[in-house]
Design a protein around this motif. Structure first.
Motif, mmCIF file in Angstrom:
data_model
loop_
_atom_site.group_PDB
_atom_site.id
_atom_site.type_symbol
_atom_site.label_atom_id
_atom_site.label_comp_id
_atom_site.label_asym_id
_atom_site.label_seq_id
_atom_site.Cartn_x
_atom_site.Cartn_y
_atom_site.Cartn_z
ATOM 1 N N ALA A 1 0.823 -1.213 0.000
ATOM 2 C CA ALA A 1 0.000 0.000 0.000
ATOM 3 C C ALA A 1 0.858 1.264 0.000
ATOM 4 C CB ALA A 1 -0.953 -0.003 1.197
ATOM 5 N N ILE A 2 2.040 1.215 0.587
ATOM 6 C CA ILE A 2 2.941 2.379 0.574
ATOM 7 C C ILE A 2 3.367 2.656 -0.870
ATOM 8 C CG2 ILE A 2 5.185 3.278 1.322
ATOM 9 C CD1 ILE A 2 3.142 3.196 3.597
ATOM 10 N N ASP A 3 3.723 1.619 -1.600
ATOM 11 C CA ASP A 3 4.083 1.788 -3.014
ATOM 12 C C ASP A 3 2.895 2.308 -3.815
ATOM 13 O OD1 ASP A 3 6.693 0.930 -2.650
ATOM 14 O OD2 ASP A 3 6.235 -1.147 -3.190
ATOM 15 N N PHE A 4 1.703 1.795 -3.511
ATOM 16 C CA PHE A 4 0.496 2.238 -4.202
ATOM 17 C C PHE A 4 0.273 3.736 -4.004
ATOM 18 C CE2 PHE A 4 -4.057 3.087 -4.302
ATOM 19 C CZ PHE A 4 -4.399 2.567 -5.537
ATOM 20 N N VAL A 5 0.402 4.196 -2.766
ATOM 21 C CA VAL A 5 0.230 5.625 -2.474
ATOM 22 C C VAL A 5 1.296 6.438 -3.199
ATOM 23 C CG1 VAL A 5 0.394 7.380 -0.659
ATOM 24 C CG2 VAL A 5 -0.937 5.306 -0.268
ATOM 25 N N ASN A 6 2.515 5.960 -3.180
ATOM 26 C CA ASN A 6 3.600 6.663 -3.850
ATOM 27 C C ASN A 6 3.339 6.771 -5.358
ATOM 28 O OD1 ASN A 6 6.176 7.969 -3.936
ATOM 29 N ND2 ASN A 6 7.052 6.064 -4.696
ATOM 30 N N GLN A 7 2.897 5.696 -5.957
ATOM 31 C CA GLN A 7 2.644 5.682 -7.397
ATOM 32 C C GLN A 7 1.441 6.533 -7.787
ATOM 33 O OE1 GLN A 7 2.289 1.610 -8.653
ATOM 34 N NE2 GLN A 7 4.352 1.099 -7.975
ATOM 35 N N HIS A 8 0.462 6.604 -6.899
ATOM 36 C CA HIS A 8 -0.787 7.302 -7.209
ATOM 37 C C HIS A 8 -1.000 8.545 -6.342
ATOM 38 C CE1 HIS A 8 -1.866 4.028 -9.851
ATOM 39 N NE2 HIS A 8 -1.495 3.201 -8.894
ATOM 40 N N TYR A 9 0.098 9.122 -5.887
ATOM 41 C CA TYR A 9 0.037 10.282 -5.006
ATOM 42 C C TYR A 9 -0.797 11.412 -5.596
ATOM 43 C CZ TYR A 9 1.430 14.580 -2.701
ATOM 44 O OH TYR A 9 1.400 15.800 -2.069
ATOM 45 N N ASN A 10 -0.622 11.688 -6.880
ATOM 46 C CA ASN A 10 -1.309 12.829 -7.497
ATOM 47 C C ASN A 10 -2.830 12.724 -7.376
ATOM 48 O OD1 ASN A 10 1.009 14.201 -8.198
ATOM 49 N ND2 ASN A 10 1.165 13.212 -10.187
ATOM 50 N N ALA B 1 -4.301 10.332 -4.964
ATOM 51 C CA ALA B 1 -4.579 10.012 -3.554
ATOM 52 C C ALA B 1 -4.657 11.265 -2.685
ATOM 53 C CB ALA B 1 -3.518 9.059 -3.015
ATOM 54 N N HIS B 2 -3.763 12.218 -2.912
ATOM 55 C CA HIS B 2 -3.739 13.379 -2.022
ATOM 56 C C HIS B 2 -4.941 14.309 -2.230
ATOM 57 C CE1 HIS B 2 -2.107 15.926 -5.246
ATOM 58 N NE2 HIS B 2 -2.352 16.960 -4.461
ATOM 59 N N THR B 3 -5.739 14.053 -3.258
ATOM 60 C CA THR B 3 -6.953 14.859 -3.454
ATOM 61 C C THR B 3 -8.143 14.292 -2.676
ATOM 62 O OG1 THR B 3 -7.712 13.673 -5.426
ATOM 63 C CG2 THR B 3 -6.186 15.524 -5.764
ATOM 64 N N LEU B 4 -7.997 13.083 -2.148
ATOM 65 C CA LEU B 4 -9.065 12.446 -1.381
ATOM 66 C C LEU B 4 -8.943 12.814 0.100
ATOM 67 C CD1 LEU B 4 -8.743 8.880 -2.939
ATOM 68 C CD2 LEU B 4 -10.386 10.663 -3.568
ATOM 69 N N SER B 5 -10.033 12.665 0.823
ATOM 70 C CA SER B 5 -9.973 12.895 2.272
ATOM 71 C C SER B 5 -9.137 11.785 2.899
ATOM 72 C CB SER B 5 -11.376 12.900 2.868
ATOM 73 O OG SER B 5 -11.923 11.594 2.846
ATOM 74 N N PHE B 6 -8.534 12.087 4.037
ATOM 75 C CA PHE B 6 -7.747 11.061 4.730
ATOM 76 C C PHE B 6 -8.628 9.881 5.104
ATOM 77 C CE2 PHE B 6 -4.292 14.007 4.933
ATOM 78 C CZ PHE B 6 -3.168 13.215 5.083
ATOM 79 N N SER B 7 -9.837 10.146 5.534
ATOM 80 C CA SER B 7 -10.756 9.073 5.897
ATOM 81 C C SER B 7 -10.998 8.144 4.713
ATOM 82 C CB SER B 7 -12.074 9.678 6.389
ATOM 83 O OG SER B 7 -13.014 8.674 6.634
ATOM 84 N N GLU B 8 -11.209 8.737 3.559
ATOM 85 C CA GLU B 8 -11.476 7.947 2.353
ATOM 86 C C GLU B 8 -10.260 7.123 1.937
ATOM 87 O OE1 GLU B 8 -13.519 8.705 -2.024
ATOM 88 O OE2 GLU B 8 -12.837 10.419 -0.856
ATOM 89 N N ILE B 9 -9.092 7.720 1.934
ATOM 90 C CA ILE B 9 -7.905 6.994 1.500
ATOM 91 C C ILE B 9 -7.518 5.920 2.515
ATOM 92 C CG2 ILE B 9 -6.155 8.613 2.358
ATOM 93 C CD1 ILE B 9 -5.964 6.744 -0.979
ATOM 94 N N VAL B 10 -7.720 6.171 3.811
ATOM 95 C CA VAL B 10 -7.439 5.150 4.834
ATOM 96 C C VAL B 10 -8.341 3.936 4.596
ATOM 97 C CG1 VAL B 10 -7.695 4.620 7.297
ATOM 98 C CG2 VAL B 10 -6.449 6.662 6.584
ATOM 99 N N ASP B 11 -9.624 4.174 4.339
ATOM 100 C CA ASP B 11 -10.546 3.074 4.046
ATOM 101 C C ASP B 11 -10.119 2.344 2.772
ATOM 102 O OD1 ASP B 11 -12.026 3.736 6.292
ATOM 103 O OD2 ASP B 11 -13.605 4.756 5.155
#
Length: 74
Positions: free
Chosen positions: A40-49, A51-61
Motif C-alpha cells: 500500500a505504501i508503493d500504491f500511495v507513492n505511485q498514485h500520489y497525485n 490520492a492526495h486529493t481524497l480525504s484522509f478518511s477515504e484513502i485510509v478506508d
C-alpha cells in the motif's frame, strides 16, 4: 502532469500512516509495516497525485481494502 515534490509525498505518507494507525489501534510502526507488507505504501507513492486529493478518511478506508485484497487481514 508535474511530478510531486518528494518532501510533499513523504509528509503525506507519514500523515496517512498516522491516521491509519489511529483508526486501527496500531502503533505507527505497526501501521507502516502492515501497509508496506501489502504494497500500500508503493500504491500511495505511485498514485500520489490522485490520492492526495481524497480525504484522509477515504484513502485510509481504500488502503485497508487494498491491503485486504492483497492478503491483509485487520
Amino acid at each position: 502532469m508535474q511530478e510531486a515534490n518528494p518532501k510533499d509525498k513523504i509528509e503525506y505518507t507519514v500523515a496517512l500512516v498516522s491516521d491509519f494507525a489511529k483508526k486501527y489501534s496500531l502503533s505507527t510502526t505497526q501501521a507502516f509495516n502492515y501497509l508496506d507488507r501489502f504494497n500500500a505504501i508503493d500504491f500511495v507513492n505511485q498514485h500520489y497525485n490522485i490520492a492526495h486529493t481524497l480525504s484522509f478518511s477515504e484513502i485510509v478506508d481504500d488502503l485497508a481494502l487494498y491491503c485486504k485484497n492483497h492478503g491483509g487481514n485487520l
